[in-house]
Design an enzyme around this catalytic site. Structure first.
Site, PDB file in Angstrom:
ATOM      1  N   GLY A  47       0.878  -1.168   0.000  1.00 18.60           N
ATOM      2  CA  GLY A  47       0.000   0.000   0.000  1.00 18.60           C
ATOM      3  C   GLY A  47       0.908   1.209   0.000  1.00 18.60           C
ATOM      4  O   GLY A  47       1.963   1.185  -0.625  1.00 18.60           O
ATOM      5  N   GLU A  48       0.553   2.216   0.746  1.00 15.30           N
ATOM      6  CA  GLU A  48       1.397   3.412   0.828  1.00 15.30           C
ATOM      7  C   GLU A  48       1.813   3.535   2.295  1.00 15.30           C
ATOM      8  O   GLU A  48       0.972   3.745   3.163  1.00 15.30           O
ATOM      9  CB  GLU A  48       0.598   4.621   0.348  1.00 15.30           C
ATOM     10  CG  GLU A  48       1.456   5.665  -0.339  1.00 15.30           C
ATOM     11  CD  GLU A  48       2.328   6.415   0.653  1.00 15.30           C
ATOM     12  OE1 GLU A  48       3.561   6.455   0.445  1.00 15.30           O
ATOM     13  OE2 GLU A  48       1.797   6.931   1.634  1.00 15.30           O
ATOM     14  N   CYS A  79       6.101  -5.195   0.550  1.00 16.85           N
ATOM     15  CA  CYS A  79       6.230  -3.837   0.015  1.00 16.85           C
ATOM     16  C   CYS A  79       6.131  -2.805   1.142  1.00 16.85           C
ATOM     17  O   CYS A  79       7.052  -2.685   1.939  1.00 16.85           O
ATOM     18  CB  CYS A  79       5.206  -3.593  -1.099  1.00 16.85           C
ATOM     19  SG  CYS A  79       5.604  -2.152  -2.119  1.00 16.85           S
ATOM     20  N   ILE A 134       5.952  -2.801  -7.436  1.00 16.94           N
ATOM     21  CA  ILE A 134       5.219  -1.552  -7.646  1.00 16.94           C
ATOM     22  C   ILE A 134       5.721  -0.526  -6.633  1.00 16.94           C
ATOM     23  O   ILE A 134       5.514  -0.685  -5.445  1.00 16.94           O
ATOM     24  CB  ILE A 134       3.695  -1.761  -7.463  1.00 16.94           C
ATOM     25  CG1 ILE A 134       3.164  -2.866  -8.395  1.00 16.94           C
ATOM     26  CG2 ILE A 134       2.945  -0.445  -7.702  1.00 16.94           C
ATOM     27  CD1 ILE A 134       1.752  -3.313  -8.093  1.00 16.94           C
ATOM     28  N   HIS A 170       5.022  -7.840  -4.439  1.00 16.82           N
ATOM     29  CA  HIS A 170       3.631  -8.185  -4.102  1.00 16.82           C
ATOM     30  C   HIS A 170       3.340  -9.653  -4.464  1.00 16.82           C
ATOM     31  O   HIS A 170       2.839  -9.925  -5.553  1.00 16.82           O
ATOM     32  CB  HIS A 170       2.668  -7.275  -4.879  1.00 16.82           C
ATOM     33  CG  HIS A 170       2.657  -5.862  -4.396  1.00 16.82           C
ATOM     34  ND1 HIS A 170       1.774  -5.405  -3.451  1.00 16.82           N
ATOM     35  CD2 HIS A 170       3.435  -4.812  -4.725  1.00 16.82           C
ATOM     36  CE1 HIS A 170       1.996  -4.125  -3.210  1.00 16.82           C
ATOM     37  NE2 HIS A 170       3.013  -3.734  -3.973  1.00 16.82           N
ATOM     38  N   GLU A 172       1.014 -11.469  -3.487  1.00 15.22           N
ATOM     39  CA  GLU A 172      -0.432 -11.727  -3.551  1.00 15.22           C
ATOM     40  C   GLU A 172      -1.023 -11.411  -4.922  1.00 15.22           C
ATOM     41  O   GLU A 172      -2.167 -11.771  -5.210  1.00 15.22           O
ATOM     42  CB  GLU A 172      -1.149 -10.919  -2.457  1.00 15.22           C
ATOM     43  CG  GLU A 172      -1.326  -9.437  -2.735  1.00 15.22           C
ATOM     44  CD  GLU A 172      -0.070  -8.570  -2.569  1.00 15.22           C
ATOM     45  OE1 GLU A 172      -0.181  -7.350  -2.754  1.00 15.22           O
ATOM     46  OE2 GLU A 172       1.011  -9.110  -2.247  1.00 15.22           O
TER      47      GLU A 172
END
Length: 196
Positions: A47-48, A79, A134, A170, A172
């Site tokens: 996420g962030e 991440c 990402i 990631h 997932e």
């Protein structure tokens, strides 16, 4: 019965839950800190990281997350989750949960437009794992008790230290549940130790 939680404040929660269920164990979306008591292991999704930290503070999760770690329960950060676990962050004075003896650099593979996939060899998991990067961080330094599980272009992108597992990518977002299955085994081992 093993139950694995996914911190459901932000990020790819549903995909992680599907991956956990594909490994034959129960997945629980953790939206309140009290729910941490009900699970044997926890995934901190991508996420962030800055937004995630704000939500962790808003919902008063931080102490509960640190207690979870102190209880010896396994945690897996992917991440942004890796950033949350790290003891040191490049360019920042303080860490978040700060339980894993690693130094992490945020966004070290570039911005969203620089996202890419790479086949990685991951120790004890797969010869070729389809990793999706990402805005990914990477591990700049790892402490002496940290086992490096994978590198991409000489950068450490997956590592384990005892009950803590972290990766830059990631897992997932692929149909390969190998890394989730590895974490499930960590949780089973930790639970067996606690029961003895």
């Amino acid at each position: 019965m093993i139950r694995i939680g996914v911190l459901a404040l932000q990020g790819a929660v549903r995909e992680h839950m599907s991956s956990i269920e594909a490994c034959g164990v129960e997945a629980v979306a953790i939206k309140r800190k009290e729910e941490l008591q009900e699970v044997d292991g926890l995934i901190l999704p991508g996420g962030e990281s800055t937004a995630m930290r704000r939500l962790i503070d808003k919902y008063d999760f931080m102490d509960a997350l640190k207690e979870f770690a102190q209880e010896g329960k396994p945690m897996f950060g992917t991440c942004a989750g890796l950033i949350l676990l790290a003891k040191d962050l490049v360019g920042y004075n303080e860490s978040h949960i700060g339980v894993m003896d690693i130094k992490v650099e945020r966004n070290s593979f570039g911005r969203q437009v620089d996202s890419f996939e790479a086949d990685l060899a991951i120790k004890d998991v797969a010869e070729s794992f389809p990793a999706v990067f990402i805005r990914a961080p990477h591990i700049v330094e790892a402490g002496e008790n940290v086992e490096i599980l994978s590198k991409h272009n000489d950068r450490i992108v997956a590592a384990r230290e005892g009950q803590f597992l972290g990766c830059s990518f990631h897992p997932e977002l692929t149909d390969n549940h190998g890394l989730t299955a590895y974490f499930v085994e960590m949780v089973k081992e930790a639970k067996a130790k606690h029961l003895v």
